[in-house]
Design a protein around this motif. Structure first.
Motif, PDB file in Angstrom:
ATOM      1  N   ASN A  56       0.844  -1.058   0.066  1.00  0.00           N
ATOM      2  CA  ASN A  56       0.021  -0.192  -0.045  1.00  0.00           C
ATOM      3  C   ASN A  56       0.846   1.379  -0.215  1.00  0.00           C
ATOM      4  O   ASN A  56       1.368   1.476   1.083  1.00  0.00           O
ATOM      5  CB  ASN A  56      -0.877   0.033   1.099  1.00  0.00           C
TER       6      ASN A  56
ATOM      7  N   THR B  29       0.042   3.771   2.988  1.00  0.00           N
ATOM      8  CA  THR B  29       0.428   3.360   4.526  1.00  0.00           C
ATOM      9  C   THR B  29       1.760   3.272   4.573  1.00  0.00           C
ATOM     10  O   THR B  29       2.245   2.771   5.780  1.00  0.00           O
ATOM     11  CB  THR B  29      -0.852   2.370   4.931  1.00  0.00           C
ATOM     12  N   LYS B  30       2.365   2.680   3.251  1.00  0.00           N
ATOM     13  CA  LYS B  30       3.831   1.942   3.527  1.00  0.00           C
ATOM     14  C   LYS B  30       3.790   0.450   4.074  1.00  0.00           C
ATOM     15  O   LYS B  30       4.741   0.346   4.845  1.00  0.00           O
ATOM     16  CB  LYS B  30       4.837   2.898   3.972  1.00  0.00           C
ATOM     17  N   LYS B  31       2.602  -0.035   3.748  1.00  0.00           N
ATOM     18  CA  LYS B  31       2.539  -1.468   4.627  1.00  0.00           C
ATOM     19  C   LYS B  31       2.641  -2.513   3.614  1.00  0.00           C
ATOM     20  O   LYS B  31       2.115  -2.198   2.382  1.00  0.00           O
ATOM     21  CB  LYS B  31       1.516  -1.549   5.534  1.00  0.00           C
TER      22      LYS B  31
ATOM     23  N   TYR C 151       2.101  -5.517  12.350  1.00  0.00           N
ATOM     24  CA  TYR C 151       1.262  -4.495  12.863  1.00  0.00           C
ATOM     25  C   TYR C 151       0.084  -4.903  13.675  1.00  0.00           C
ATOM     26  O   TYR C 151      -0.374  -6.065  13.366  1.00  0.00           O
ATOM     27  CB  TYR C 151       0.948  -3.716  11.596  1.00  0.00           C
TER      28      TYR C 151
END
Length: 220
Positions: free
Chosen positions: A85, A88-90, A220
């Motif tokens: 993503n 969100t940098k996830k 997370y």
């Protein structure tokens, strides 16, 4: 949406097509991709698809579709669809079984890994022809000096690491690549283990070429 310029009375109008007639990529009989676009079926509107067959641990290499979103549907077997993503940098990992889908927005970095043999996926795109930018092309065509300068890396090590990537991979790992030691991670472990990962040594045709750190999503 139908194609507005199509003459449906023309003898050249097509309503059916055999996907086996248009292979997009073949690694071997168990790992292959067929394509359907407006070039094969001229009555298609804003839709196209890839018919994907994978055996366990094979991966549709990291890539983007710059012109389309992608809906991945599992027909048989099982797979993990992973995407980053950019907001969100996830890194997101979705384990899919038959009948389940995952959506990849247009232009997002993603990849698919089969977790069982005889996995069959259908990738559906909202474009008449899906465009494809593979990670292997970005790695092999960008000068090693650029990577080294951009990320403060050792240029010789970058060259050595990327040297075996001489062509577009599409379905990896390549046929002549085997782990050179026991204990390489299982596919599902790649998605579940916390960051950072251990490094595993891989080789092409028995010739070692370097260690690749395998990175996982943060817990997370």
């Amino acid at each position: 949406m139908a194609i507005s310029y199509m003459d449906y009375t023309s003898p050249n109008t097509q309503f059916t097509y055999d996907l086996n007639s248009n292979p997009f990529f073949t690694k071997n009989s168990q790992n292959r991709i067929n394509m359907l676009s407006v070039n094969q079926l001229n009555t298609l509107g804003n839709v196209s698809l890839l018919d994907i067959y994978l055996s366990k641990s094979n991966i549709v290499e990291p890539h983007i579709h710059q012109n389309a979103s992608e809906l991945v549907y599992v027909i048989s077997g099982s797979a993990i669809v992973s995407l980053i993503n950019p907001f969100t940098k996830k890194l997101l990992n979705f384990s899919l079984q038959p009948g389940q889908v995952a959506n990849v927005p247009q232009g997002w970095w993603h990849y698919e890994i089969a977790t069982t043999d005889n996995t069959h996926l259908l990738a559906i795109f909202d474009a008449p022809i899906p465009e494809f930018i593979p990670g292997s092309d970005l790695l092999r065509l960008t000068p090693a000096a650029v990577f080294a300068h951009s990320y403060c890396l050792n240029e010789n090590q970058v060259k050595e690491t990327l040297a075996p990537i001489t062509d577009t991979v599409v379905i990896g790992p390549p046929n002549n690549c085997q782990p050179s030691r026991e204990g390489a991670p299982d596919v599902e472990q790649l998605q579940q283990s916390p960051y950072p990962a251990r490094a595993y040594h891989y080789s092409y045709a028995g010739q070692p070429y370097g260690y690749y750190p395998v990175y996982y999503s943060y817990p997370y």
